[in-house]
Design an enzyme around this catalytic site. Sequence first.
Site, PDB file in Angstrom:
ATOM      1  N   HIS A  86      12.522  30.780  -5.611  1.00 44.84           N
ATOM      2  CA  HIS A  86      13.971  30.903  -5.794  1.00 44.84           C
ATOM      3  C   HIS A  86      14.391  30.523  -7.205  1.00 44.84           C
ATOM      4  CE1 HIS A  86      14.197  26.548  -4.471  1.00 44.84           C
ATOM      5  NE2 HIS A  86      15.171  26.530  -5.352  1.00 44.84           N
ATOM      6  N   ASP A  89       7.503  29.267  -1.143  1.00 44.28           N
ATOM      7  CA  ASP A  89       8.520  29.280  -2.191  1.00 44.28           C
ATOM      8  C   ASP A  89       7.914  28.937  -3.555  1.00 44.28           C
ATOM      9  OD1 ASP A  89      10.860  29.276  -3.602  1.00 44.28           O
ATOM     10  OD2 ASP A  89      11.924  27.884  -2.301  1.00 44.28           O
ATOM     11  N   SER A  91      14.225  21.472  -7.557  1.00 45.83           N
ATOM     12  CA  SER A  91      13.527  22.678  -7.117  1.00 45.83           C
ATOM     13  C   SER A  91      12.439  23.029  -8.131  1.00 45.83           C
ATOM     14  CB  SER A  91      14.507  23.846  -6.994  1.00 45.83           C
ATOM     15  OG  SER A  91      15.384  23.650  -5.914  1.00 45.83           O
TER      16      SER A  91
END
Length: 752
Positions: free
Chosen positions: A88, A225, A660
């Site tokens: 992402h 991810d 992240s």
Amino acid sequence: MRITTRLALLALALLSYLPAARADEGMWLPLLLKQLNEADMQSKGLKLTAEQIYSVNQGSLKDAVVQFGGGCTGEIISDQGLLLTNHHCGYSQIQQHSSVEKDYLTNGYWAMNQDQELPNPGLTATFIVRMEDVTSQVLAGVPTQGIAEADREKMVQANIARVAQAAVQGTHYESFIRPFYNGNEYYMFVTEVFEDIRLVGAPPSSIGKFGGDTDNWAWPRHTGDFSIFRIYAGPDNKPAAYSKDNKPFKPRHHLPISLNGIKPGDFTLVFGFPGRTNEYLTSWGVDEVYSLSNPAKIKVRDAKLRLLDQDMKASDKVRIQYAAKYASIANYWKKWIGETRGLKKLDAVNRKKEQDAKFIQWAQKGTEAQKAAYGPLLPELEKNYRAVRDYTLARDYVTEAALGIELLAHANSLLPLVDMVEKKAPAADLATAVGKAKKGILGFFRNYSVSTDQKVAAALLPLYADGTPTALLPAYVKNLQKQYTGKTGWTTYVNSLYSKSKLTTEASTQAVLDEVGKGNVQTLADDPAMQLIRAIVTNYRATILPNYTTYTDNITLLQRTYVAGLRQMQTDRKFYPDANSTLRVAYGQVATYEPADGVKYDYYTTLDGIMEKADPTNPDFEVPARLAELYKTKDYGPYAVNGTVPVAFIATNHTTGGNSGSPVINGNGELIGTNFDRNWEGTMSDIMFDPDRVRNITLDVRYMLFVVDKYAGAGHLVKEMTLVGGPNGTATPEASKEVKKMKVKRKEKEKA
């Protein structure tokens, strides 16, 4: 560069805050780990020293960590500049390279050699060279009282500019300075920024986004991810603009990758750039988030996401155009929902009220100086929070609803051109501004669907008009409300707006800009989209922003004093600064958790769970045929554990947005995973941490390797990496010199 004795004295001055914070809470400054955290970290399983984590004198873990773009983290996993981050985090780059014909979002992308690695203009990777406390320099000459917050900030910013510039003068480094503890302290970060970053590999969205919005901010997770990039440098290994002649960057340190896995209680270290937390709010600050701001923003994004989803499902072109935008909007929409739920479960507002009461009691029982400094503080904070509520709500509706309509955001970007012509700016300046605007609209229309945006406008404009306090609504919008009445009133207006505006297509916008370049601004000024956004923005600047700024400046000033008072009051507490997109260490341990009565979640997930969730009728849970085949044949290579492949695990690290892509590192300094999310119940940790409820979610590095090697057939990338351990307890391949060096350094430190 050598660590100065001044830095050591600073650390000693902070020893008064050594008593432990709540278990695993905190986002700690790397340069203070030795004094504040090393012993606690080692008691939980860290085998390294603080200097092996952060050092300016030799290669350390910090030299394998970068800020990826403007809002994520990445880690270096080879001596050739290979960079691992989240899928992402790389999503917008993958989307920019995608088209209906070359749909890398759906199918994934793998460069089988370095010539196939794709450049990404504008993408950067930023290393931290060193950190330094510059509080005394920044606050030099700044009065401690009797000065308006805006005036104080001007003096602070002037000092910041001077100090930051002097620190890097004559070098290729950059620097910035940020406030900590609400402006009680300031730290400088000297950086090295690389701008040639190329896409190397990305799994298909059915792996990289498996679970979609259904599973987002949730546990258990089965999302692969990750995406892989590479940093390129000039011939001197320094940052350079993109060139075919650039070479893969040679880092000071890269992270070895452990195949040994994890178990409950194992030490975990998250190293990254957390974005924003507000741990030291008063009850009124928490209530503003909980009862005012979050509900308004959730309502607006609810409406927008529903419409985007419908159009993206109906058209592949729209799906690709809006993929990154949808993901960005949805991410914080669901986060705010979880945060609100978590704050309610914790009874956060009332718990903060209890803290407020204790602070008032402490202030009143202190010395005369203490009473004077802190006695009136909380009543003043309450007064300003109550006064700012309507302005906060109005501001949220402008940013989320009005500017959430792309046509209006597009028109707003052109508004400065109208001002320039009306103020008779020099022709050369106008020509430059028009040229920039023309370049900007190329990217805008590439990812714009006018029919989709028109539907969004019909939904968001009434939310903006009805949600904004009446006294703060522009007269222009009030007149529209009177003119377009009934259930279909706003739809009728929007249909007229989009049919008459010349800013809905690239060609007509270019024609309008050509006229502006000639000094004829009337076509742009008279455009209905420009008229609407100009009325909204003008009202915002004249009526909302000045009052909002006045009250928030007051709150900032009072909050700075409040945090200083908290640190004096709670001498048995170890304080950490709120996150502000600077490099931090968070540490904890692998752990299960129980989100509700009778519910207990294990600490890991596997490929078996992916196949259990598989649903070809639900886009969130589609499984690629190749992955299903590998599962069927059990072709897992060296990445299998007990007949399956680990996918994700949870731990107690304190993380937030910006973490992240952060490396999750074991006690030996080896990469065991990549942080990508938090549990939904734990998202309130940006405001209030609860060790029983907060878990960070990590992609197990073995699943990443399995996808790269067995699924994608990109084993050449795995060969670049340093793999340690494995099923047979041997290095796979043998541990690199880098790993051996770290072990030698550790032994030397232990002897010393």
